[in-house]
Design a protein around this motif. Structure first.
Motif, PDB file in Angstrom:
ATOM      1  N   ASP A 105       6.659  16.254  -4.359  1.00  0.00           N
ATOM      2  CA  ASP A 105       6.437  17.624  -3.888  1.00  0.00           C
ATOM      3  C   ASP A 105       5.390  17.717  -2.782  1.00  0.00           C
ATOM      4  OD1 ASP A 105       4.137  17.065  -5.277  1.00  0.00           O
ATOM      5  OD2 ASP A 105       4.511  18.497  -6.892  1.00  0.00           O
ATOM      6  N   GLU A 106       5.044  16.591  -2.184  1.00  0.00           N
ATOM      7  CA  GLU A 106       4.065  16.535  -1.100  1.00  0.00           C
ATOM      8  C   GLU A 106       2.658  16.930  -1.545  1.00  0.00           C
ATOM      9  OE1 GLU A 106       4.906  15.329   1.739  1.00  0.00           O
ATOM     10  OE2 GLU A 106       7.082  15.296   1.468  1.00  0.00           O
ATOM     11  N   GLU A 107       2.455  17.105  -2.849  1.00  0.00           N
ATOM     12  CA  GLU A 107       1.134  17.507  -3.335  1.00  0.00           C
ATOM     13  C   GLU A 107       0.580  16.486  -4.323  1.00  0.00           C
ATOM     14  OE1 GLU A 107       1.357  21.418  -4.910  1.00  0.00           O
ATOM     15  OE2 GLU A 107       1.940  22.356  -3.005  1.00  0.00           O
ATOM     16  N   GLU A 108       1.233  16.328  -5.453  1.00  0.00           N
ATOM     17  CA  GLU A 108       0.751  15.404  -6.482  1.00  0.00           C
ATOM     18  C   GLU A 108       1.434  14.053  -6.322  1.00  0.00           C
ATOM     19  OE1 GLU A 108       0.489  15.009 -11.347  1.00  0.00           O
ATOM     20  OE2 GLU A 108       1.294  16.827 -10.413  1.00  0.00           O
ATOM     21  N   TYR A 109       0.651  13.028  -6.051  1.00  0.00           N
ATOM     22  CA  TYR A 109       1.209  11.697  -5.826  1.00  0.00           C
ATOM     23  C   TYR A 109       1.521  11.024  -7.156  1.00  0.00           C
ATOM     24  CZ  TYR A 109       0.533  11.676  -0.810  1.00  0.00           C
ATOM     25  OH  TYR A 109       0.644  11.956   0.528  1.00  0.00           O
ATOM     26  N   VAL A 110       2.751  10.504  -7.273  1.00  0.00           N
ATOM     27  CA  VAL A 110       3.159   9.800  -8.498  1.00  0.00           C
ATOM     28  C   VAL A 110       2.968   8.292  -8.343  1.00  0.00           C
ATOM     29  CG1 VAL A 110       4.767  11.581  -9.221  1.00  0.00           C
ATOM     30  CG2 VAL A 110       5.564   9.774  -7.695  1.00  0.00           C
ATOM     31  N   LEU A 111       2.846   7.796  -7.108  1.00  0.00           N
ATOM     32  CA  LEU A 111       2.527   6.396  -6.834  1.00  0.00           C
ATOM     33  C   LEU A 111       1.361   6.363  -5.853  1.00  0.00           C
ATOM     34  CD1 LEU A 111       6.092   4.804  -6.366  1.00  0.00           C
ATOM     35  CD2 LEU A 111       4.664   4.777  -8.422  1.00  0.00           C
ATOM     36  N   LYS A 112       0.364   5.503  -6.157  1.00  0.00           N
ATOM     37  CA  LYS A 112      -0.854   5.500  -5.343  1.00  0.00           C
ATOM     38  C   LYS A 112      -1.220   4.063  -4.956  1.00  0.00           C
ATOM     39  CE  LYS A 112      -2.312   9.354  -8.271  1.00  0.00           C
ATOM     40  NZ  LYS A 112      -3.249   9.769  -9.327  1.00  0.00           N
ATOM     41  N   ASP A 158       0.823  -1.204   0.000  1.00  0.00           N
ATOM     42  CA  ASP A 158       0.000   0.000   0.000  1.00  0.00           C
ATOM     43  C   ASP A 158       0.867   1.268   0.000  1.00  0.00           C
ATOM     44  OD1 ASP A 158      -2.465   1.274  -0.082  1.00  0.00           O
ATOM     45  OD2 ASP A 158      -2.579   1.471   2.106  1.00  0.00           O
ATOM     46  N   VAL A 159       1.817   1.333  -0.916  1.00  0.00           N
ATOM     47  CA  VAL A 159       2.793   2.431  -0.956  1.00  0.00           C
ATOM     48  C   VAL A 159       2.248   3.593  -1.787  1.00  0.00           C
ATOM     49  CG1 VAL A 159       5.066   3.118  -1.798  1.00  0.00           C
ATOM     50  CG2 VAL A 159       4.772   0.926  -0.612  1.00  0.00           C
ATOM     51  N   SER A 160       2.329   4.789  -1.197  1.00  0.00           N
ATOM     52  CA  SER A 160       1.986   6.021  -1.916  1.00  0.00           C
ATOM     53  C   SER A 160       3.149   6.993  -1.750  1.00  0.00           C
ATOM     54  CB  SER A 160       0.698   6.647  -1.359  1.00  0.00           C
ATOM     55  OG  SER A 160      -0.408   5.793  -1.580  1.00  0.00           O
ATOM     56  N   PHE A 161       3.436   7.736  -2.828  1.00  0.00           N
ATOM     57  CA  PHE A 161       4.625   8.596  -2.804  1.00  0.00           C
ATOM     58  C   PHE A 161       4.409   9.831  -3.666  1.00  0.00           C
ATOM     59  CE2 PHE A 161       8.652   9.643  -5.070  1.00  0.00           C
ATOM     60  CZ  PHE A 161       9.296  10.257  -4.002  1.00  0.00           C
ATOM     61  N   TYR A 166      14.466   8.062  -1.855  1.00  0.00           N
ATOM     62  CA  TYR A 166      13.314   8.716  -1.237  1.00  0.00           C
ATOM     63  C   TYR A 166      12.612   7.668  -0.377  1.00  0.00           C
ATOM     64  CZ  TYR A 166      13.979  12.002  -5.135  1.00  0.00           C
ATOM     65  OH  TYR A 166      14.508  12.884  -6.035  1.00  0.00           O
ATOM     66  N   ASP A 167      11.792   8.145   0.555  1.00  0.00           N
ATOM     67  CA  ASP A 167      10.938   7.259   1.347  1.00  0.00           C
ATOM     68  C   ASP A 167       9.480   7.599   1.066  1.00  0.00           C
ATOM     69  OD1 ASP A 167      12.845   5.689   2.686  1.00  0.00           O
ATOM     70  OD2 ASP A 167      13.248   7.314   4.100  1.00  0.00           O
ATOM     71  N   PRO A 168       8.602   6.590   1.050  1.00  0.00           N
ATOM     72  CA  PRO A 168       7.186   6.856   0.737  1.00  0.00           C
ATOM     73  C   PRO A 168       6.494   7.633   1.848  1.00  0.00           C
ATOM     74  CG  PRO A 168       7.483   4.586   1.432  1.00  0.00           C
ATOM     75  CD  PRO A 168       8.857   5.175   1.326  1.00  0.00           C
ATOM     76  N   GLN A 169       5.450   8.380   1.456  1.00  0.00           N
ATOM     77  CA  GLN A 169       4.672   9.105   2.453  1.00  0.00           C
ATOM     78  C   GLN A 169       3.808   8.140   3.272  1.00  0.00           C
ATOM     79  OE1 GLN A 169       5.294  10.513  -0.493  1.00  0.00           O
ATOM     80  NE2 GLN A 169       6.271  12.406   0.199  1.00  0.00           N
ATOM     81  N   SER A 170       3.378   7.048   2.667  1.00  0.00           N
ATOM     82  CA  SER A 170       2.577   6.059   3.386  1.00  0.00           C
ATOM     83  C   SER A 170       2.876   4.681   2.816  1.00  0.00           C
ATOM     84  CB  SER A 170       1.084   6.375   3.269  1.00  0.00           C
ATOM     85  OG  SER A 170       0.653   6.306   1.905  1.00  0.00           O
ATOM     86  N   GLY A 171       2.552   3.649   3.606  1.00  0.00           N
ATOM     87  CA  GLY A 171       2.834   2.288   3.185  1.00  0.00           C
ATOM     88  C   GLY A 171       4.252   1.886   3.559  1.00  0.00           C
ATOM     89  N   LYS A 229       7.355   4.236 -13.025  1.00  0.00           N
ATOM     90  CA  LYS A 229       8.318   3.126 -13.028  1.00  0.00           C
ATOM     91  C   LYS A 229       9.612   3.515 -12.297  1.00  0.00           C
ATOM     92  CE  LYS A 229       8.492   2.938 -17.504  1.00  0.00           C
ATOM     93  NZ  LYS A 229       7.625   4.071 -17.804  1.00  0.00           N
ATOM     94  N   SER A 230      10.211   4.643 -12.681  1.00  0.00           N
ATOM     95  CA  SER A 230      11.473   5.067 -12.064  1.00  0.00           C
ATOM     96  C   SER A 230      11.271   5.440 -10.604  1.00  0.00           C
ATOM     97  CB  SER A 230      12.062   6.248 -12.835  1.00  0.00           C
ATOM     98  OG  SER A 230      12.403   5.858 -14.151  1.00  0.00           O
ATOM     99  N   SER A 231      10.082   5.920 -10.231  1.00  0.00           N
ATOM    100  CA  SER A 231       9.814   6.262  -8.835  1.00  0.00           C
ATOM    101  C   SER A 231       9.865   5.024  -7.943  1.00  0.00           C
ATOM    102  CB  SER A 231       8.445   6.947  -8.717  1.00  0.00           C
ATOM    103  OG  SER A 231       8.437   8.168  -9.427  1.00  0.00           O
ATOM    104  N   ILE A 232       9.415   3.887  -8.476  1.00  0.00           N
ATOM    105  CA  ILE A 232       9.491   2.630  -7.717  1.00  0.00           C
ATOM    106  C   ILE A 232      10.959   2.297  -7.422  1.00  0.00           C
ATOM    107  CG2 ILE A 232       9.113   0.135  -7.850  1.00  0.00           C
ATOM    108  CD1 ILE A 232       6.548   0.707  -9.380  1.00  0.00           C
TER     109      ILE A 232
END
Length: 665
Positions: A435-442, A429-432, A475-480, A464-467
């Motif tokens: 810029d703390e606004e638009e999530y590129v991974l959900k 359940d990773v979200s990232f 980087y570390d995910p905001q959640s998950g 893909k590259s964000s993974i």
């Protein structure tokens, strides 16, 4: 902590050397300040001293024969020997006169018809006198030649001593400054390794380079030039005021009025100069960034005929830098030279008025000479200090920029190690978001078993590259959570984690050195045999015909002298030699031709053997043997399965594959 305190803390690391240099500087300054006192003694005691009373004596060391009688100056006699009447020699212009009736030395002198006249506030004084011949004058001066030569030799000796100590202070102060900048640059560069990748997303490389090179060089000037100038100037001013009070207290009190003027002068200068210097350093960083970007992308600039456009941008920044420098130059000229000369002339006018008004009392020629010399010397260090205020403000502005970089939050580099992972990777359940606004991974969730190959597919911007960035803990995910062998990666230091991970990029970066050093980049202690084996396993014998000799070939920055296929082979060999448990192939074959790709397919198979592999690919034909394929769209998983199952599903992946096959046909 303020910039000044942090600069001081670096200086304290070399305090022994700096203190020793400043002690040598103090001795040199003190020696230099004895010059006017020696000149005063020569003038008053020996050159003008000829006008002091002379007494008739027997022939002796300091006696002078004149008209059959020997005379000795009072300075060479004991007071008890002053038994007879004194005689006097007085000078008017270039003429000297002998009189046996001493006259006052102060006043307007004249000689007419054998009579010497002195007119002063006490009236007119007259005495018969005889003009001396040149031979007689030389004879009366002869006893002074020895003492004058002795004083001159003392003065020359003092100059030699001062030069020796000035050389020593310059050497040791520069040595300390170089050590300080060495430590500072090491600290800045080491901190850059700790700063998260997110920081570099918003900082042009040229600006960072400017902080490590240009700004630290400006700080070096603080320790070599500014420190020496301010310290020596302070000692100069302090010593000069002591000398002035020793010469004449009343005249010295006049010059004390300069101190509050100088204080206000410094305050106003720093107020305006600091603003200009900060702007100059910032604009200089912009120029560096512009140049760095242009140099690294000159082929693109020339390919699109954008030379003039880039030149216009550069000229705009350069012109802005010029105008800022012009403003600072105007400020320096007005405050340093013009104001310094103005104050010096005011002091001289006050001095002349004081003496000509008769309120100055009796001043000898030596005292007057020394006083004027010291006043001239007083404004030299003042001007130097004002001129160095520019360098001081530059160093403060540069120090602020360097310490801002060092204050960026970083991750400590530790020696923690972990055992080699088996390669079980889980995204839960990773979200990232960058810029703390638009999530590129959900809400990504998937699992990769040890030794499996998982392919990530999707259009540009799908995530893909964000993974991969999350997997490497750039980087570390905001959640998950992201787990490796059921351990949350946030609990593992990035260095320990990356020690068991490898990556091959679409555009591999090669460092200056040799092919061998680039292959061994992830394992510097690798043997020659290990390097050759790694290169052979990834198909290097097909790309480098004389592989053993080629290993010692020089590689320039970015490997620009090698073909894309050769650079990629080196990148494969580098990853294989590091023997990672988890491997990432980020579109590793998209930049090479089909023939070269066919040559190294065996190497790719060797590279993926017995390790968990993530493959980012646009060529879907290269991932057909993947254990699982994840199709991404706008940061979400829309399809997940094997090549065959996804084709049967007839969804996005099948459409993409058919489209590529049709294009290939």
């Amino acid at each position: 902590m303020s910039t000044e305190k942090r600069l001081l803390s670096y200086a304290l690391k070399c305090k022994g050397t700096i203190i020793f240099a400043l002690v040598m500087l103090s001795i040199a300054v003190a020696a230099e300040l004895t010059g006017p006192f020696i000149a005063k003694k020569i003038i008053d005691d020996h050159i003008s001293g000829i006008e002091q009373p002379w007494y008739e004596t027997d022939k002796g060391e300091h006696a002078v024969a004149y008209n059959g009688t020997y005379y000795t100056r009072a300075a060479y006699l004991d007071p008890a020997d002053h038994t007879n009447s004194p005689v006097q020699i007085m000078q008017i212009g270039t003429r000297f006169f002998f009189t046996d009736q001493p006259l006052p030395t102060e006043g307007e002198r004249s000689f007419e018809n054998g009579t010497l006249r002195i007119e002063n506030v006490d009236g007119l004084h007259e005495s018969p006198a005889i003009q001396l011949s040149t031979t007689d004058v030389v004879a009366f001066y002869e006893p002074e030649i020895g003492p004058i030569m002795t004083l001159i030799l003392w003065f020359l000796g003092i100059i030699v001593v001062a030069s020796f100590f000035k050389y020593g202070q310059n050497y040791y102060l520069r040595k300390a400054a170089n050590l300080i900048i060495l430590r500072m640059r090491n600290d800045v560069f080491a901190h850059l390794s700790r700063v998260p990748v997110r920081f570099f997303d918003h900082q042009p490389a040229g600006k960072i380079v400017a902080r490590i090179t240009n700004d630290t060089e400006a700080i070096r000037q603080l320790y070599t030039t500014v420190l020496a100038t301010f310290f020596s100037s302070t000692i100069y001013i302090f010593g000069i005021y002591i000398a002035l009070f020793l010469l004449d207290v009343r005249l010295a009190l006049i010059t004390l009025a300069l101190l509050p003027i100088l204080f206000i002068w410094f305050k106003l200068y720093r107020k305006y100069a600091s603003k200009f210097n900060r702007a100059i350093r910032a604009k200089n960083a912009d120029i560096n960034a512009n140049m760095n970007e242009s140099i690294h992308n000159m082929n693109i600039i020339q390919a699109f005929n954008q030379e003039q456009a880039r030149m216009s941008v550069f000229e705009k920044d350069n012109l802005a830098h010029y105008h800022l420098q012009k403003k600072l130059l105007t400020l320096n000229t007005l405050t340093a030279f013009s104001l310094s000369d103005l104050l010096k002339n005011i002091v001289f006018v006050a001095l002349i008025w004081y003496i000509s008004g008769g309120t100055g009392g009796l001043l000898t020629l030596g005292v007057l000479y020394a006083f004027v010399d010291y006043i001239n010397r007083l404004f030299a260090p003042v001007s130097q200090m004002v001129m160095q205020l520019t360098t001081l403000e530059e160093a403060r502005a540069s120090g602020t920029r360097v310490f801002e970089l060092m204050d960026e939050t970083g991750t400590d580099v530790d020696d923690e190690t972990i055992s080699r992972p088996k390669g079980l990777v889980t995204f839960d359940d990773v979200s990232f978001s960058y810029d703390e606004e638009e999530y590129v991974l959900k809400n990504l969730t998937f699992t990769v078993q040890p030794g499996e190959t998982v392919a990530l597919v999707g259009h540009t911007g799908s995530g893909k590259s964000s993974i991969m960035n999350l997997l490497f803990r750039f980087y570390d995910p905001q959640s998950g959570t992201i787990n490796i062998d059921s351990v949350n990666t946030k609990t593992i230091s990035p260095q320990a984690l990356r020690a068991h991970m490898g990556i091959v990029l679409q555009e591999p970066y090669l460092f200056s050195g040799t092919i061998a050093s680039n292959i061994a980049y992830g394992k510097p202690d690798a043997t020659r045999e290990e390097i050759e084996t790694a290169l052979r396993l990834v198909g290097g014998e097909n790309v480098f015909p004389n592989m053993k000799d080629e290993l010692d070939s020089v590689v320039t920055e970015k490997g620009s002298t090698l073909s894309s296929g050769q650079r990629q082979i080196i990148s494969f060999a580098r990853a294989l030699l590091a023997d990672p448990a988890i491997l990432v192939l980020d579109e590793a074959t998209s930049s090479i031709d089909t023939e070269t790709e066919r040559l190294i397919q065996t190497g790719i198979t060797s590279l993926k053997h017995n390790r968990t592999t993530f493959v980012i690919a646009h060529r879907l034909s290269t991932i057909q043997d993947a254990n699982q394929i994840i199709v991404l769209d706008k940061g979400q998983i829309i399809e997940h399965g094997t090549h065959e199952s996804l084709l049967r599903a007839g969804g996005t992946y099948a459409h993409m594959y058919e489209l590529q096959q049709g294009q290939a046909g």
